[in-house]
Design a protein around this motif. Structure first.
Motif, mmCIF file in Angstrom:
data_model
loop_
_atom_site.group_PDB
_atom_site.id
_atom_site.type_symbol
_atom_site.label_atom_id
_atom_site.label_comp_id
_atom_site.label_asym_id
_atom_site.label_seq_id
_atom_site.Cartn_x
_atom_site.Cartn_y
_atom_site.Cartn_z
ATOM 1 N N ILE A 42 0.820 -1.214 0.000
ATOM 2 C CA ILE A 42 0.000 0.000 0.000
ATOM 3 C C ILE A 42 0.856 1.266 0.000
ATOM 4 N N GLY A 43 2.167 1.095 0.132
ATOM 5 C CA GLY A 43 3.067 2.238 0.075
ATOM 6 C C GLY A 43 4.501 1.775 0.142
ATOM 7 N N GLY A 44 5.391 2.663 -0.277
ATOM 8 C CA GLY A 44 6.797 2.299 -0.219
ATOM 9 C C GLY A 44 7.719 3.441 -0.576
ATOM 10 N N ILE A 45 9.006 3.215 -0.319
ATOM 11 C CA ILE A 45 10.045 4.190 -0.621
ATOM 12 C C ILE A 45 11.252 3.443 -1.174
ATOM 13 N N LEU A 46 11.850 3.977 -2.225
ATOM 14 C CA LEU A 46 13.033 3.398 -2.851
ATOM 15 C C LEU A 46 14.124 4.461 -2.857
ATOM 16 N N CYS A 47 15.259 4.139 -2.233
ATOM 17 C CA CYS A 47 16.343 5.106 -2.087
ATOM 18 C C CYS A 47 17.682 4.467 -2.433
ATOM 19 N N GLU A 48 18.625 5.325 -2.763
ATOM 20 C CA GLU A 48 19.993 4.906 -3.024
ATOM 21 C C GLU A 48 20.922 5.783 -2.196
ATOM 22 N N VAL A 49 21.884 5.169 -1.548
ATOM 23 C CA VAL A 49 22.953 5.902 -0.875
ATOM 24 C C VAL A 49 24.177 5.720 -1.756
#
Length: 140
Positions: free
Chosen positions: A51-58
């Motif tokens: 129902i939701g999410g976050i995609l990140c790169e360091v």
């Protein structure tokens, strides 16, 4: 006069170009993290449904790049995006990150990001036509 011929880049060409740029960047500002890229990818589920999410790169210098934040329409305004952002930022801090950046369109979540402490450092007008794309950052 020489004629420049431009070709479609193969996967091998792309890898070569990326690694060449990485070597150049590292020669100018040495990388501060190993591995050079790490990912913070989180989601909220209701049963098996995302129902939701976050995609990140360091990347390279302990910089958090937030690429995707999404919450299903039926679950918006319940604090899910804020919780996802906080989770990613906290994990990034543990990895040594001191700055985060993202971009958003005028029809997306600019106001939310401002409430979370992000400030606009650039605007691309008419992207898409009749709209603006905002580039935002935050010190962690």
């Amino acid at each position: 006069m020489n004629t420049i011929k431009i070709h479609d880049a193969t996967k091998e060409d792309q890898d070569y170009l990326n690694s060449s740029l990485m070597r150049f960047n590292n020669s100018k500002v040495p990388f501060t993290q190993n591995p050079l890229t790490a990912y913070i990818n989180k989601c909220i589920k209701d049963g098996d449904e995302v129902i939701g999410g976050i995609l990140c790169e360091v990347y390279c210098w302990n910089i958090l790049s937030i690429d995707t934040v999404w919450v299903n329409d039926q679950h918006r305004n319940k604090g899910y995006a804020r919780a996802l952002m906080n989770e990613a930022e906290n994990e990034a801090r543990k990895m040594g990150c001191r700055i985060s950046h993202l971009d958003t369109f005028d029809f997306q979540a600019k106001e939310l990001y401002e409430k979370l402490g992000y400030t606009v450092f650039g605007v691309l007008e008419d992207c898409p036509q009749g709209h603006s794309r905002y580039y935002m950052s935050k010190k962690l």
